[in-house]
Design an enzyme around this catalytic site. Structure first.
Site, mmCIF file in Angstrom:
data_model
loop_
_atom_site.group_PDB
_atom_site.id
_atom_site.type_symbol
_atom_site.label_atom_id
_atom_site.label_comp_id
_atom_site.label_asym_id
_atom_site.label_seq_id
_atom_site.Cartn_x
_atom_site.Cartn_y
_atom_site.Cartn_z
ATOM 1 N N ARG A 103 -29.278 -0.696 55.992
ATOM 2 C CA ARG A 103 -29.498 0.617 55.366
ATOM 3 C C ARG A 103 -30.907 0.752 54.618
ATOM 4 O O ARG A 103 -31.070 -0.352 53.759
ATOM 5 C CB ARG A 103 -28.314 0.806 54.319
ATOM 6 C CG ARG A 103 -28.718 1.902 53.489
ATOM 7 C CD ARG A 103 -27.583 2.423 52.575
ATOM 8 N NE ARG A 103 -26.494 2.956 53.477
ATOM 9 C CZ ARG A 103 -25.648 3.843 52.896
ATOM 10 N NH1 ARG A 103 -25.300 4.021 51.692
ATOM 11 N NH2 ARG A 103 -24.784 4.535 53.610
ATOM 12 N N HIS A 130 -27.812 9.077 60.214
ATOM 13 C CA HIS A 130 -26.664 8.203 59.962
ATOM 14 C C HIS A 130 -25.463 8.266 60.892
ATOM 15 O O HIS A 130 -24.488 8.846 60.743
ATOM 16 C CB HIS A 130 -26.047 8.917 58.215
ATOM 17 C CG HIS A 130 -25.295 7.985 57.672
ATOM 18 N ND1 HIS A 130 -24.794 6.702 57.942
ATOM 19 C CD2 HIS A 130 -24.251 7.999 56.321
ATOM 20 C CE1 HIS A 130 -23.934 5.971 57.105
ATOM 21 N NE2 HIS A 130 -23.806 7.063 56.205
ATOM 22 N N GLN A 133 -21.757 7.280 60.139
ATOM 23 C CA GLN A 133 -20.911 8.390 59.583
ATOM 24 C C GLN A 133 -20.453 9.419 60.435
ATOM 25 O O GLN A 133 -19.586 9.727 60.584
ATOM 26 C CB GLN A 133 -22.054 8.950 58.487
ATOM 27 C CG GLN A 133 -21.196 10.135 57.744
ATOM 28 C CD GLN A 133 -20.209 9.700 56.787
ATOM 29 O OE1 GLN A 133 -20.398 8.859 56.151
ATOM 30 N NE2 GLN A 133 -19.077 10.265 56.892
ATOM 31 N N ASP A 218 -23.089 17.695 52.485
ATOM 32 C CA ASP A 218 -23.555 16.517 51.738
ATOM 33 C C ASP A 218 -24.313 17.095 50.509
ATOM 34 O O ASP A 218 -24.681 18.088 50.396
ATOM 35 C CB ASP A 218 -24.310 15.800 52.739
ATOM 36 C CG ASP A 218 -24.766 14.494 52.408
ATOM 37 O OD1 ASP A 218 -24.336 13.962 51.363
ATOM 38 O OD2 ASP A 218 -25.823 13.958 53.078
ATOM 39 N N CYS A 258 -19.279 13.371 53.694
ATOM 40 C CA CYS A 258 -19.600 12.035 54.020
ATOM 41 C C CYS A 258 -19.437 11.046 52.633
ATOM 42 O O CYS A 258 -18.992 10.010 52.642
ATOM 43 C CB CYS A 258 -20.898 11.698 54.492
ATOM 44 S SG CYS A 258 -21.972 12.327 53.261
ATOM 45 N N ARG A 286 -14.421 5.429 58.538
ATOM 46 C CA ARG A 286 -15.794 4.702 58.728
ATOM 47 C C ARG A 286 -15.350 3.356 59.319
ATOM 48 O O ARG A 286 -15.911 2.350 59.887
ATOM 49 C CB ARG A 286 -16.404 4.607 57.233
ATOM 50 C CG ARG A 286 -17.192 5.750 56.712
ATOM 51 C CD ARG A 286 -18.394 6.372 57.760
ATOM 52 N NE ARG A 286 -19.235 5.353 57.701
ATOM 53 C CZ ARG A 286 -20.250 5.108 56.791
ATOM 54 N NH1 ARG A 286 -20.275 5.713 55.610
ATOM 55 N NH2 ARG A 286 -21.173 4.067 56.650
#
Ligand code: CP
Ligand code: NVA
Length: 299
Positions: A103, A130, A133, A218, A258, A286
């Protein structure tokens, strides 16, 4: 299937369905106490240059459930944080571990790590994408409706990393995708170019929400954008999932986020609470989706 998961546009529709099918299987097995230690003896290095709750915990738990081991490595504590080149870090990692999850900020860093390590590299979020996700989102949506093709999905808010991946994933799974965002907050130009006329961009959240089966949002300010938060809040204030907007959606629509969520900003608390089951299932997924990715790439 590619060797790494760097961004969803590297995958085909068949790859995504293979991951989702594997994820469903692993979820079933986990819930029914059926062991699946397909990565016994393998190690995943997890490099974090940004904060995380879900990604860190789900990868670590997932690796444990697959019989392997995960190493949490804060970039601040690695020599990479003091300027050791990614190339050298990658070559060292190759000698120790079987895969890397990272990340970070720049997508290029993830791509470079994959090239120089020769290992499976999994993008755990960059400023651009992402993908893990979106795989969990698609899994959740498919669990809910039993199919993806033809569903009307919309993303309301900032055209950020999560939006970029959701647009690509939706298109690869034949969903109709509309993004409602202010001018200047559109998805990344590369995503718009890749998507062509398969993504609809509007500046009117009501247009996007009309008949939507899936409404996604988001945060207005992503990690690394904190200093602009006030300006961004002004620009994005109308791009909120709230009860009025939900009235336009399909009656059995689901809301996805998310997480982490900022209630009262991109989503109101009442809508969040009404749809929290789907949102926390999305967070749970996830774990299952990433276990599928690791089992496929590192198995
Ligand atoms: N959604 C997500 O990636 O959460 P974390 O930042 O907590 O990992
Ligand atoms: N867009 C958010 C997602 C967090 C999971 C960020 O990048 O901070």
């Amino acid at each position: 299937m590619t060797r790494s998961l760097l961004k969803l546009s590297d995958l085909t529709k068949a790859d995504i369905h293979a991951i989702l099918n594997k994820a469903d299987q692993l979820k079933f097995e986990q819930k029914n106490g059926i062991e699946h230690r397909v990565l016994a003896g393998k190690t995943l290095a997890m490099i974090f240059s940004k904060s995380s709750t879900r990604t860190r915990v789900s990868f670590e738990v997932g690796m444990f459930q697959l019989g392997g081991h995960a190493l949490f490595l804060s970039a601040n504590d690695l020599q990479i944080g003091r300027g050791e080149p990614v190339e050298d870090t990658a070559r060292v990692m190759f000698r120790y571990v079987d895969g890397i999850m990272i990340r970070t900020f720049a997508q290029q860093e993830v791509e470079d790590l994959a090239v120089h390590s020769g290992l499976p590299v999994i993008n755990g979020l960059t400023d651009y994408a992402h993908p893990c996700q979106t795989l969990a989102d698609l899994m959740t949506i498919r669990e809910h409706f039993a199919y993806l093709e033809g569903l009307n999905a919309c993303y309301i808010g900032d055209g950020n990393n999560v939006c970029n991946s959701f647009v690509v994933g939706s298109i690869l799974c034949d969903m109709n995708i509309t993004v409602a965002c202010p001018k200047g907050h559109e998805p990344h130009p590369d995503v718009l170019k890749w998507a062509g006329d398969k993504v609809k961009i509007t500046h009117d959240p009501r247009e996007a929400a009309e008949n939507a089966d899936v409404l996604y949002t988001d945060v207005w300010s992503s990690m690394g954008q904190e200093s602009d938060a006030r300006t961004r809040m002004e620009a994005l204030s109308k791009y909120q999932i709230n009860a009025d907007l939900m009235k336009l959606a399909s009656p059995d629509a689901i809301v996805q986020h998310c997480l982490p969520a900022h209630r009262g900003e991109e989503i109101t608390a009442d809508v969040f609470d009404a749809h929290s089951e789907a949102i926390f299932t999305e967070a749970e997924n996830r774990l299952h989706a990433q276990k599928a990715v690791m089992a496929i790439l590192m198995g």
